[in-house]
Write a protein that holds these residues in place. Structure first.
Motif, PDB file in Angstrom:
ATOM      1  N   PHE A  96       0.843  -1.199   0.000  1.00 44.15           N
ATOM      2  CA  PHE A  96       0.000   0.000   0.000  1.00 44.15           C
ATOM      3  C   PHE A  96       0.878   1.249   0.000  1.00 44.15           C
ATOM      4  O   PHE A  96       0.630   2.209  -0.744  1.00 44.15           O
ATOM      5  CB  PHE A  96      -0.919  -0.019   1.213  1.00 44.15           C
ATOM      6  N   LYS A  97       1.918   1.241   0.809  1.00 44.89           N
ATOM      7  CA  LYS A  97       2.847   2.372   0.865  1.00 44.89           C
ATOM      8  C   LYS A  97       3.501   2.607  -0.486  1.00 44.89           C
ATOM      9  O   LYS A  97       3.621   3.748  -0.947  1.00 44.89           O
ATOM     10  CB  LYS A  97       3.909   2.100   1.930  1.00 44.89           C
ATOM     11  N   SER A  98       3.897   1.525  -1.151  1.00 48.81           N
ATOM     12  CA  SER A  98       4.540   1.646  -2.460  1.00 48.81           C
ATOM     13  C   SER A  98       3.579   2.216  -3.499  1.00 48.81           C
ATOM     14  O   SER A  98       3.968   3.040  -4.339  1.00 48.81           O
ATOM     15  CB  SER A  98       5.047   0.278  -2.928  1.00 48.81           C
ATOM     16  N   GLY A 103       2.061   7.470  -6.616  1.00 41.73           N
ATOM     17  CA  GLY A 103       1.024   8.408  -7.009  1.00 41.73           C
ATOM     18  C   GLY A 103      -0.374   7.854  -7.143  1.00 41.73           C
ATOM     19  O   GLY A 103      -1.275   8.558  -7.621  1.00 41.73           O
ATOM     20  N   GLU A 104      -0.598   6.609  -6.734  1.00 45.17           N
ATOM     21  CA  GLU A 104      -1.944   6.034  -6.813  1.00 45.17           C
ATOM     22  C   GLU A 104      -2.862   6.674  -5.765  1.00 45.17           C
ATOM     23  O   GLU A 104      -2.430   7.003  -4.659  1.00 45.17           O
ATOM     24  CB  GLU A 104      -1.904   4.525  -6.570  1.00 45.17           C
ATOM     25  N   SER A 105      -4.116   6.850  -6.116  1.00 41.34           N
ATOM     26  CA  SER A 105      -5.107   7.311  -5.149  1.00 41.34           C
ATOM     27  C   SER A 105      -5.318   6.236  -4.092  1.00 41.34           C
ATOM     28  O   SER A 105      -5.512   5.068  -4.413  1.00 41.34           O
ATOM     29  CB  SER A 105      -6.430   7.598  -5.858  1.00 41.34           C
ATOM     30  N   ARG A 106      -5.279   6.620  -2.834  1.00 43.43           N
ATOM     31  CA  ARG A 106      -5.463   5.652  -1.752  1.00 43.43           C
ATOM     32  C   ARG A 106      -6.830   4.975  -1.840  1.00 43.43           C
ATOM     33  O   ARG A 106      -6.940   3.749  -1.723  1.00 43.43           O
ATOM     34  CB  ARG A 106      -5.333   6.342  -0.393  1.00 43.43           C
ATOM     35  N   ARG A 185      -4.011  -2.700  10.680  1.00 47.48           N
ATOM     36  CA  ARG A 185      -2.799  -2.693   9.856  1.00 47.48           C
ATOM     37  C   ARG A 185      -2.002  -3.989  10.036  1.00 47.48           C
ATOM     38  O   ARG A 185      -0.769  -3.982   9.996  1.00 47.48           O
ATOM     39  CB  ARG A 185      -1.903  -1.502  10.213  1.00 47.48           C
ATOM     40  N   SER A 186      -2.699  -5.075  10.220  1.00 51.73           N
ATOM     41  CA  SER A 186      -2.018  -6.341  10.502  1.00 51.73           C
ATOM     42  C   SER A 186      -2.865  -7.508  10.031  1.00 51.73           C
ATOM     43  O   SER A 186      -4.086  -7.528  10.244  1.00 51.73           O
ATOM     44  CB  SER A 186      -1.754  -6.469  12.005  1.00 51.73           C
ATOM     45  N   THR A 272       3.915   5.077   7.766  1.00 51.82           N
ATOM     46  CA  THR A 272       5.285   5.177   8.264  1.00 51.82           C
ATOM     47  C   THR A 272       6.070   3.921   7.908  1.00 51.82           C
ATOM     48  O   THR A 272       5.525   2.947   7.415  1.00 51.82           O
ATOM     49  CB  THR A 272       5.292   5.373   9.791  1.00 51.82           C
ATOM     50  N   GLY A 273       7.337   3.910   8.217  1.00 52.03           N
ATOM     51  CA  GLY A 273       8.159   2.733   8.005  1.00 52.03           C
ATOM     52  C   GLY A 273       8.841   2.724   6.647  1.00 52.03           C
ATOM     53  O   GLY A 273       8.591   3.530   5.789  1.00 52.03           O
TER      54      GLY A 273
END
Length: 273
Positions: A96-98, A103-106, A185-186, A272-273
């Motif tokens: 998801f972070k990548s 530039g992808e819309s969340r 998130r897990s 983050t991360g």
């Protein structure tokens, strides 16, 4: 569409996809064949329209209902875990972070991810049902049960609508797992919390049936009951269950609500991360 097809390709290669559907199919086939091998020479009970006789599982056309009931009933729990596993991996694996970084819309990315999950769930339901019917035919032959009702036109005409309703109920449960894992998130937290919610709702139904009947798993099961059809069973809900038409509306409400929660959280979450 690009994100959707990319998500499908990703899910087809995921071991979780084939492990989930494989376990569900394996359980169904094992039960059906065991029933078929054990009913040889038995006669079907009569006098109680709601009696659950194991022989019904290999007696057509009623076997269609029983197999679909098993597929969508237990399949909901598997879909919950599957949705949580895929959504949780978006965070723990950094995909998801990548996607956001390029530039992808969340919202668009997470929507495409869920739609891909829903399509794979539909494939899993259809595959499990088809394999289950084949297993029931084999089980009927093992048990000396006639398969004369296999081509019953009324039942076959109803099957597409029944499968569609089953798919909607199961993807609603998948959406809950998707939302829980997104909030956590897990993968592990999402699967664990989702399963706890699933069994907790069933336990609470003993004490608070008038409240629990509006909760997601109860409405999913109630939406699968067809008027005039002997589909009562372990996944169909109890006497306090909502009418199927009302349950179908609530299935849509829970589905949209769970997806909106996941999308809003993803759109506002700090990565983050």
């Amino acid at each position: 569409m690009r994100l959707f097809f990319s998500g499908l390709r990703k899910l087809v290669r995921r071991p979780a996809t084939w492990t989930t559907v494989g376990i569900l199919i394996g359980l169904l086939v094992l039960i059906v064949l065991a029933v078929g091998a054990g009913v040889n020479g038995r006669t079907l009970r009569s006098g109680n329209a709601n009696a659950v006789d194991p022989k019904l599982l290999v007696t057509f056309p009623g076997a269609y209902d029983r197999i679909l009931q098993f597929t969508t009933g237990l399949g909901g729990l598997f879909a919950l875990a599957y949705g949580a596993a895929i959504a949780g991996s978006e965070w723990s694996w950094g995909t998801f972070k990548s996607a956001v970084a390029r530039g992808e819309s969340r919202v668009r990315y997470m929507t495409a991810s869920y739609v891909s999950i829903a399509v794979m769930i539909g494939f899993g339901i259809l595959l499990t049902f088809v394999v289950g019917v084949v297993a029931a035919i084999v089980g009927a032959n093992l048990g000396g049960v006639s398969t004369g009702g296999l081509g019953d036109s009324a039942t076959l005409n109803d099957l597409p609508l029944r499968l569609l309703k089953g798919w909607l109920a199961v993807i609603e449960e998948g959406a809950l797992g998707f939302a829980i894992a997104t909030l956590a998130r897990s993968q592990l937290a999402g699967i664990g919390a989702g399963i706890a919610f699933y069994f907790g709702e069933g336990f609470a139904a003993i004490f608070l049936p008038d409240i629990v009947k509006y909760l997601p798993f109860s409405v999913a099961n109630a939406s699968l009951v067809v008027a005039g059809s002997n589909t009562a069973g372990m996944f169909a809900g109890g006497a306090s269950a909502l009418p199927a038409d009302q349950a179908e509306v609530l299935v849509a409400v829970w589905l949209v609500g769970a997806l909106l929660v996941a999308l809003l959280f993803s759109d506002r979450a700090e990565i983050t991360g």
